[in-house]
Write a protein that holds these residues in place. Structure first.
Motif, PDB file in Angstrom:
ATOM      1  N   TRP A 391       0.822  -1.214   0.000  1.00  0.00           N
ATOM      2  CA  TRP A 391       0.000   0.000   0.000  1.00  0.00           C
ATOM      3  C   TRP A 391       0.860   1.270   0.000  1.00  0.00           C
ATOM      4  O   TRP A 391       0.332   2.362  -0.200  1.00  0.00           O
ATOM      5  CB  TRP A 391      -1.005  -0.005   1.147  1.00  0.00           C
ATOM      6  N   GLU A 392       2.176   1.132   0.201  1.00  0.00           N
ATOM      7  CA  GLU A 392       3.084   2.264   0.028  1.00  0.00           C
ATOM      8  C   GLU A 392       3.676   2.263  -1.388  1.00  0.00           C
ATOM      9  O   GLU A 392       3.779   3.304  -2.036  1.00  0.00           O
ATOM     10  CB  GLU A 392       4.212   2.190   1.058  1.00  0.00           C
ATOM     11  N   TYR A 393       4.062   1.059  -1.841  1.00  0.00           N
ATOM     12  CA  TYR A 393       4.617   0.928  -3.196  1.00  0.00           C
ATOM     13  C   TYR A 393       3.591   1.334  -4.247  1.00  0.00           C
ATOM     14  O   TYR A 393       3.915   1.973  -5.250  1.00  0.00           O
ATOM     15  CB  TYR A 393       5.049  -0.526  -3.397  1.00  0.00           C
ATOM     16  N   VAL A 394       2.357   0.941  -4.009  1.00  0.00           N
ATOM     17  CA  VAL A 394       1.234   1.309  -4.877  1.00  0.00           C
ATOM     18  C   VAL A 394       0.307   2.162  -4.010  1.00  0.00           C
ATOM     19  O   VAL A 394      -0.537   1.628  -3.310  1.00  0.00           O
ATOM     20  CB  VAL A 394       0.491   0.063  -5.389  1.00  0.00           C
ATOM     21  N   PRO A 395       0.479   3.473  -3.996  1.00  0.00           N
ATOM     22  CA  PRO A 395      -0.163   4.331  -2.993  1.00  0.00           C
ATOM     23  C   PRO A 395      -1.645   4.051  -2.803  1.00  0.00           C
ATOM     24  O   PRO A 395      -2.460   4.260  -3.702  1.00  0.00           O
ATOM     25  CB  PRO A 395       0.070   5.738  -3.548  1.00  0.00           C
ATOM     26  N   GLY A 396      -1.974   3.524  -1.613  1.00  0.00           N
ATOM     27  CA  GLY A 396      -3.357   3.251  -1.284  1.00  0.00           C
ATOM     28  C   GLY A 396      -4.052   2.320  -2.247  1.00  0.00           C
ATOM     29  O   GLY A 396      -5.281   2.332  -2.346  1.00  0.00           O
ATOM     30  N   LEU A 397      -3.294   1.504  -2.971  1.00  0.00           N
ATOM     31  CA  LEU A 397      -3.837   0.604  -4.005  1.00  0.00           C
ATOM     32  C   LEU A 397      -4.707   1.370  -4.997  1.00  0.00           C
ATOM     33  O   LEU A 397      -5.675   0.844  -5.545  1.00  0.00           O
ATOM     34  CB  LEU A 397      -4.618  -0.552  -3.384  1.00  0.00           C
ATOM     35  N   PHE A 398      -4.330   2.633  -5.239  1.00  0.00           N
ATOM     36  CA  PHE A 398      -5.019   3.474  -6.215  1.00  0.00           C
ATOM     37  C   PHE A 398      -6.528   3.492  -6.021  1.00  0.00           C
ATOM     38  O   PHE A 398      -7.305   3.501  -6.975  1.00  0.00           O
ATOM     39  CB  PHE A 398      -4.663   3.043  -7.643  1.00  0.00           C
ATOM     40  N   GLY A 399      -6.940   3.512  -4.749  1.00  0.00           N
ATOM     41  CA  GLY A 399      -8.357   3.656  -4.432  1.00  0.00           C
ATOM     42  C   GLY A 399      -9.149   2.375  -4.432  1.00  0.00           C
ATOM     43  O   GLY A 399     -10.345   2.381  -4.088  1.00  0.00           O
ATOM     44  N   ARG A 436      -3.516   4.527   3.855  1.00  0.00           N
ATOM     45  CA  ARG A 436      -3.879   3.124   3.634  1.00  0.00           C
ATOM     46  C   ARG A 436      -4.916   2.946   2.535  1.00  0.00           C
ATOM     47  O   ARG A 436      -5.136   1.823   2.057  1.00  0.00           O
ATOM     48  CB  ARG A 436      -4.413   2.503   4.921  1.00  0.00           C
ATOM     49  N   GLY A 437      -5.582   4.000   2.122  1.00  0.00           N
ATOM     50  CA  GLY A 437      -6.592   3.872   1.085  1.00  0.00           C
ATOM     51  C   GLY A 437      -7.826   3.153   1.599  1.00  0.00           C
ATOM     52  O   GLY A 437      -8.197   3.264   2.766  1.00  0.00           O
ATOM     53  N   ALA A 438      -8.450   2.355   0.737  1.00  0.00           N
ATOM     54  CA  ALA A 438      -9.716   1.691   1.067  1.00  0.00           C
ATOM     55  C   ALA A 438      -9.460   0.324   1.679  1.00  0.00           C
ATOM     56  O   ALA A 438      -9.803  -0.722   1.106  1.00  0.00           O
ATOM     57  CB  ALA A 438     -10.588   1.585  -0.173  1.00  0.00           C
ATOM     58  N   LEU A 439      -8.827   0.318   2.840  1.00  0.00           N
ATOM     59  CA  LEU A 439      -8.582  -0.933   3.574  1.00  0.00           C
ATOM     60  C   LEU A 439      -9.904  -1.394   4.178  1.00  0.00           C
ATOM     61  O   LEU A 439     -10.434  -0.760   5.084  1.00  0.00           O
ATOM     62  CB  LEU A 439      -7.544  -0.705   4.669  1.00  0.00           C
ATOM     63  N   VAL A 440     -10.443  -2.502   3.678  1.00  0.00           N
ATOM     64  CA  VAL A 440     -11.756  -2.968   4.128  1.00  0.00           C
ATOM     65  C   VAL A 440     -11.711  -4.348   4.773  1.00  0.00           C
ATOM     66  O   VAL A 440     -12.718  -4.796   5.317  1.00  0.00           O
ATOM     67  CB  VAL A 440     -12.760  -2.996   2.954  1.00  0.00           C
TER      68      VAL A 440
END
Length: 838
Positions: A391-399, A436-440
């Motif tokens: 989630w850092e390498y791919v910022p926030g998993l791009f939403g 962290r983006g949309a961590l669900v």
């Protein structure tokens, strides 16, 4: 007034519905407890209270009053989890694969209300590979217990790919393929996970139609039970992999041959119109059989190259986006509400290929709320790759929505491993990260289960925690729940073990004796003096518990297994040094330790080859199929298949130790004594063609035997006086298989960073070898390489400076060292390979 009347009418109609739902939820949870305990305790009251949830996150509460335990939950799984939370927290029992202990009081002592809300919407369990390394031959008896285990441990989402092959076969028949053409594609059950991911095809032959029909019936039971419990099964989707014969029927299609570890499969491009036809028809056929699904797992590039466009090119980005759009639109055309689930393993495992721009292109073709990414191996990123979190390498998993997940097991191996502190509290870092983006979701994705049970208990608990767990106190509570008490030697066991195997993480949890003699992997299992003291402390406990006895047997076997590794190291280096007078005694001790470990495990409920053979026998639908499944399982846990995966699924199991590993080492010792070479790659293939398990008489008192054997083995010193300082490998006549032999070893990350040179020291021998080249590799790229082309004979030393080496901020736990040596087969030349430090 009209609004009030409308609301009253709604409540009149809806109340019976809500009441029925509450009754169904309680009934489902109650049935789990009845199956687990044997009957429903009269002093336990279950309640379904949807209001205990927070948004879409499940919650539960429990309280004991006047001798009665009241458990409430927002869902059937939350109710089960609430009961299990009370059970384990108060030392009344535990439910695990190797056995259960449940001892409830006649009256529960009063306890305050405890309310817990999971910080996660989803709690995921399973890996695609688990259906190969643990469950391929399971029937309903095993699955029913496993689903109950999931519910008690609070998991509400599970990978569920069973019977996908039967449905694909129906679709492919509609498209004109014959049963023979379809069967030419299918593997046996044990290898189907990799067939599903496009890694392979054909190996060990297709199962029968009767087996496919049995799988459909089994999946109905699994899916029905999961739905009763409110679980969310993740079904197999269509990723493009088809039989090779598809090209013969549709010659205009673009069919790419995929390659993985010596195997092939065949991938239909999503840009072909036939892809959409198959994808849509598959979902329609699946849902006609099993009902509407919500989540479909689709992985098109698992450990495969991207088959188009140069890296970083607009062509690649555009095609990746087109791929994902087509795949998603095909899924949506059959089920507009479906969510595409994708394993995020490739985003860590193959960063040389999957740069952030390529990942963004792939993900951009799907709406954010219609994709769910499993960040499959947070622990692997942290401890093995030692690289940025996804989630850092791919910022926030791009939403995109994503699940924090760990992979605590590889290949179903059952040796001890796992950083318990990380499993207890690692997820908090993600929860607290503003990026962290949309961590669900939260979960665990082990390749195999039925081992390292404390790891999974801890992982399950952590999925319901948003605050730190005090690890040592947790382990004391776990011991009380599991064994009935936690005396001081047990606490000492955990203190020592968290400084050894349970304080380290590795994807190579194998003893050296479980690998071919030329494997050359650096030990990464954290076996040290703490490991040995820990097990000695465990065996010093006096606990009248069946689960204690079971664990004592396993731990004693692992103790003997580690001591066998110590002896093997001495044997090898004694030959290099030319001081072989003690070798015969070492060899006898080594084989004796393995035989003793094997005999101990004959009394273990899980760690036995015979158990898997029995499961495979029940899964086969005819004598021929039962025999074939038995051969496949023997292949899977030994040579695996192909040229590169031998011993990947190594198990410390009775039957396997005495019939496979011990004969292998007897051949090795003969080769060492005679100064000859031996080709184990070809030799090991005999095992999966053989049948039967040799007979052994178990110890009459396994616990007493475990204590005695560990006490005796404890006298074997771990220190190796034969091994030179800085030595990382050795080369002897045994390793010289060809005129040009390429040997692969591994060195620790820290040792590579410090190394200034590689030194070859020839200790003895009558012939001259030539060192051709050396190469260091990490993260699938070359770090430094050198052409050496230097002869070396007895008494000589060749030192190769390491210049211009690449040292990244993030290097893997192990760096690979490849050495090419030249000389004829069984060349009489012994040398040590050493790193020289600055």
């Amino acid at each position: 007034m009209k609004k009030i009347v409308a609301c009253l009418l709604f409540l009149t109609v809806a109340s019976p519905l809500f009441a029925a739902q509450r009754t169904d939820a309680v009934r489902s949870a109650r049935e789990v407890l009845v199956r687990t305990i044997g009957s429903m305790p009269q002093n336990v009251v279950l309640r379904h209270v949807p209001g205990l949830a927070s948004g879409e996150c499940d919650g539960f509460e429990h309280q004991a009053r006047k001798g009665v335990l009241y458990v409430s939950g927002s869902s059937p799984v939350a109710i089960c989890r609430g009961f299990y939370d009370y059970l384990t927290a108060n030392g009344y029992g535990t439910v695990t694969w190797s056995g259960s202990r449940i001892e409830l009081p006649d009256r529960f002592p009063d306890s305050p209300r405890r309310r817990v809300v999971s910080p996660f919407r989803h709690r995921l369990y399973y890996n695609v590979c688990t259906n190969g390394y643990t469950t391929p031959y399971w029937g309903w008896q095993e699955w029913e217990k496993e689903i109950d285990w999931m519910a008690l441990h609070g998991f509400d989402m599970s990978i569920a790919p069973i019977a996908g092959e039967a449905v694909f076969a129906r679709v492919w028949r509609e498209l004109g393929l014959s049963d023979g053409e379809i069967n030419d594609y299918f593997t046996g059950p044990g290898h189907m996970p990799w067939m599903r991911m496009g890694n392979m095809s054909q190996l060990d032959g297709a199962p029968s139609q009767a087996w496919h029909e049995a799988q459909i019936a089994l999946q109905h039971k699994i899916v029905d039970r999961m739905r009763e419990l409110g679980m969310k099964p993740v079904f197999q989707g269509f990723a493009g992999f088809v039989p090779k014969a598809m090209k013969e029927h549709y010659p205009e299609i673009n069919l790419t041959t995929t390659r993985w570890n010596g195997f092939n499969s065949y991938m239909l491009s999503p840009l072909d119109s036939l892809f959409t036809v198959i994808a849509k028809r598959y979902i329609e056929t699946w849902e006609a059989e099993f009902g509407k699904g919500s989540y479909y797992l689709i992985d098109s590039f698992n450990e495969l190259d991207i088959p188009f466009g140069e890296q970083g090119s607009r062509e690649r980005f555009d095609l990746l986006q087109s791929y994902s759009k087509v795949i998603y639109n095909a899924l949506r055309s059959a089920n507009p509400d479906a969510v595409w689930v994708m394993q995020g393993w490739i985003f860590g495992h193959q960063r040389v290929i999957w740069d952030p721009q390529s990942i963004e292109a792939l993900l951009s073709g799907v709406p954010d709320d219609r994709m769910l990414i499993i960040d499959l191996a947070v622990d692997f990123n942290r401890f093995v790759w030692q690289s940025k979190k996804t989630w850092e390498y791919v910022p926030g998993l791009f939403g995109k929505q994503w699940i924090y997940s760990t992979t605590p097991n590889f290949g179903g191996r059952n040796a001890l491993t796992g950083v318990l502190e990380s499993y207890a509290n690692g997820h908090l870092e993600a929860l607290r990260d503003s990026d962290r983006g949309a961590l669900v979701g939260y979960g665990t994705s082990p390749e195999g289960v039925e081992q390292n049970e404390v790891v999974y208990e801890l992982i399950a608990d952590a999925g319901w925690r948003d605050r730190e767990i005090d690890l040592q106190e947790y382990l004391a509570q776990y011991s009380t729940a599991r064994y009935g008490s936690c005396p001081e030697p047990m606490r000492a066991f955990w203190r020592e073990m968290t400084q050894s195997a349970y304080g380290s993480f590795t994807n190579n949890a194998r003893f050296n004796w479980q690998q071919r003699p030329v494997a050359g992997r650096v030990p990464t299992m954290g076996i040290n003096e703490h490991y040995y003291r820990a097990i000695e402390n465990f065996l010093a406990c006096d606990i009248p518990s069946e689960l204690y006895r079971t664990d004592a047997i396993a731990l004693a076997a692992f103790y003997l297994a580690a001591k066998a590794d110590d002896l093997l190291d001495k044997i090898n280096w004694a030959y290099v040094a030319g001081n072989t007078s003690e070798v015969p005694a070492f060899e006898r001790q080594f084989l004796s330790l393995l035989a003793e470990a094997d005999c101990l495990l004959e009394s273990h409920p899980v760690f036995r080859l015979q158990r898997w053979v029995d499961l495979a026998g029940r899964a086969g639908q005819s004598p021929e199929e039962r025999d074939r499944f038995t051969g496949e399982l023997r292949r899977l846990v030994t040579v695996w298949g192909g040229p590169h995966l031998s011993d990947y699924s190594a198990r410390v199991w009775s039957g396997l130790i005495r019939d496979y590993y011990m004969p292998r080492w007897e051949h090795y010792f003969i080769a060492k004594r005679t100064g000859s070479a031996f080709d184990f790659r070809n030799h090991d293939e005999w095992y999966h063609s053989a049948r039967g398990i040799s007979h052994v008489i178990p110890y009459r008192d396994p616990l007493a035997s475990a204590r005695r054997l560990v006490e005796n083995a404890g006298e074997i010193p771990s220190a190796n006086d034969y091994r030179p300082s800085g030595a990382v490998a050795f080369i002897s006549p045994f390793e010289h298989l060809y005129e040009r032999t390429r040997l692969t070893f591994s060195v620790r990350n820290a040792d590579y960073r410090r190394a200034a040179a590689v030194r070859f020291r020839c200790t003895r021998g009558t012939e001259t070898a030539t060192i051709g080249s050396i190469l260091f590799r990490g993260h699938r790229e070359n770090l430094s390489s050198y052409e050496v082309n230097r002869p070396i004979a007895a008494g000589e030393t060749v030192e190769v400076p390491i210049r211009d080496k690449r040292v990244h901020d993030a290097l893997p736990q192990e760096v690979t060292l490849q050495i090419e040596v030249r000389g004829h087969r069984a060349l009489d030349n012994y040398m040590s390979v050493e790193l020289v430090y600055e």
